[in-house]
Design an enzyme around this catalytic site. Sequence first.
Site, PDB file in Angstrom:
ATOM      1  CB  THR A  72      -0.948  -0.007   1.212  1.00 45.84           C
ATOM      2  OG1 THR A  72      -1.869  -1.091   1.081  1.00 45.84           O
ATOM      3  CG2 THR A  72      -1.725   1.295   1.306  1.00 45.84           C
ATOM      4  CD  GLN A 180      -2.592 -11.558  -3.715  1.00 43.00           C
ATOM      5  OE1 GLN A 180      -2.216 -12.730  -3.726  1.00 43.00           O
ATOM      6  NE2 GLN A 180      -3.114 -10.990  -2.637  1.00 43.00           N
ATOM      7  CB  ALA A 201       7.785  -9.517   3.111  1.00 40.50           C
ATOM      8  CB  THR A 238      15.440   4.233  12.039  1.00 45.78           C
ATOM      9  OG1 THR A 238      16.000   5.438  12.552  1.00 45.78           O
ATOM     10  CG2 THR A 238      16.361   3.064  12.352  1.00 45.78           C
ATOM     11  CB  CYS A 331      -7.960  -4.065   2.539  1.00 51.26           C
ATOM     12  SG  CYS A 331      -6.220  -4.510   2.368  1.00 51.26           S
TER      13      CYS A 331
END
Length: 382
Positions: A72, A180, A201, A238, A331
């Site tokens: 996203t 996907q 991932a 970071t 979602c």
Amino acid sequence: MEKVYLDNAATTRVRENVIAKMQEALSNVYGNPSSTHSFGRTAKTAIESARKTIAKYLNAHPSEIIFTSGGTEADNMILRCAVRDLGVSTLITSKIEHHAVLHTAEDLRENEKIDLRFVNLDEYGNPDLKHLKQLLEADDSRKMVSLMHVNNEIGNITDVNAVGVLCRETGAYFHSDTVQSIGHYSWDVQETPIDFMAAAAHKFHGPKGIGFAFIRRNSGLKPMISGGAQERGYRAGTESFHNIVGLEEAFVSAYDNLENEMAYVAGLKRYFIDQIKKRIPKAKLNGHSGDMEKSTYTLVNVCLPIDPQKALMLLFHLDIKGIACSRGSACQSGSDTASHVLSEILDEGDMKKPSLRFSFSKYNTKEELDYTVEVLKGFVED
């Protein structure tokens, strides 16, 4: 049979070797990657190694891989920065994209006044490439096309090479949500005419909260998040070191085992389709999800012959039986609205029936599929 997880398109179980790699990173490599001392340099070296690894498998340059929090964020970064930095004033997409693209596109139309155009779809949900060509040639505005490679609800595979060629011929940018797809199909970005991609991932047995954007070199995009020089200046903050090394480990495992795991999971899909057709013959397979050549090997979307009132209890019934699946994108799980994907391809009668997405992984078995079909059959006939 107590627990059957068939919602791998939503997220996947993390591989054991990935967990071990992340635990090692959390325990032993705790320096800030931006620090110049040895603790920081160790972390920075591992991050750059992960970047090079991913680039190698995609045949990309390491500088083209930008780590993000997931698909996203990558989609948002690419689309929003293309409008801001590249002068894109026309965005061409489809009405069955993931909401990470659709909602971003709608926001850009509302607040940045871009021209948002939708390519026509055929009855199965495939983009009409002739219409796409017409949209690309309609005027001289700076254009970007955003079409996903594998649809997350019905599994249709878009011919990204053909789309990319049209974009190159007309001078348009091409972005694809490949969430996907990455980890499930091989990619060569030198052969595929594509400018931008997004990956996550957790779709290929890695950790949640980490992904990457592929941004072709010299694209002209500028940072979306300011505050530091991390990620080649594209994304300040970071780095999530343990997640990045987990992403790398999952990515390598996915591609080193791709041929065998693809064959196994494809076999599960074929078996599931055969059993659905035999045991529940009035069921329908939505889009191209029943076609092994035109859809991904990882999922099936099934429209079941159930009364709408009875269908209200279907997901609850499956959950009670220990079966996890979904009626669309994860979602949208808290939404009462119908699937925006299915509403584009199903008629009014089928839209009143329940459609479920079953998605598979290397951790599933035929015995689990037998149990699932038996539970579905019992609910349909009850």
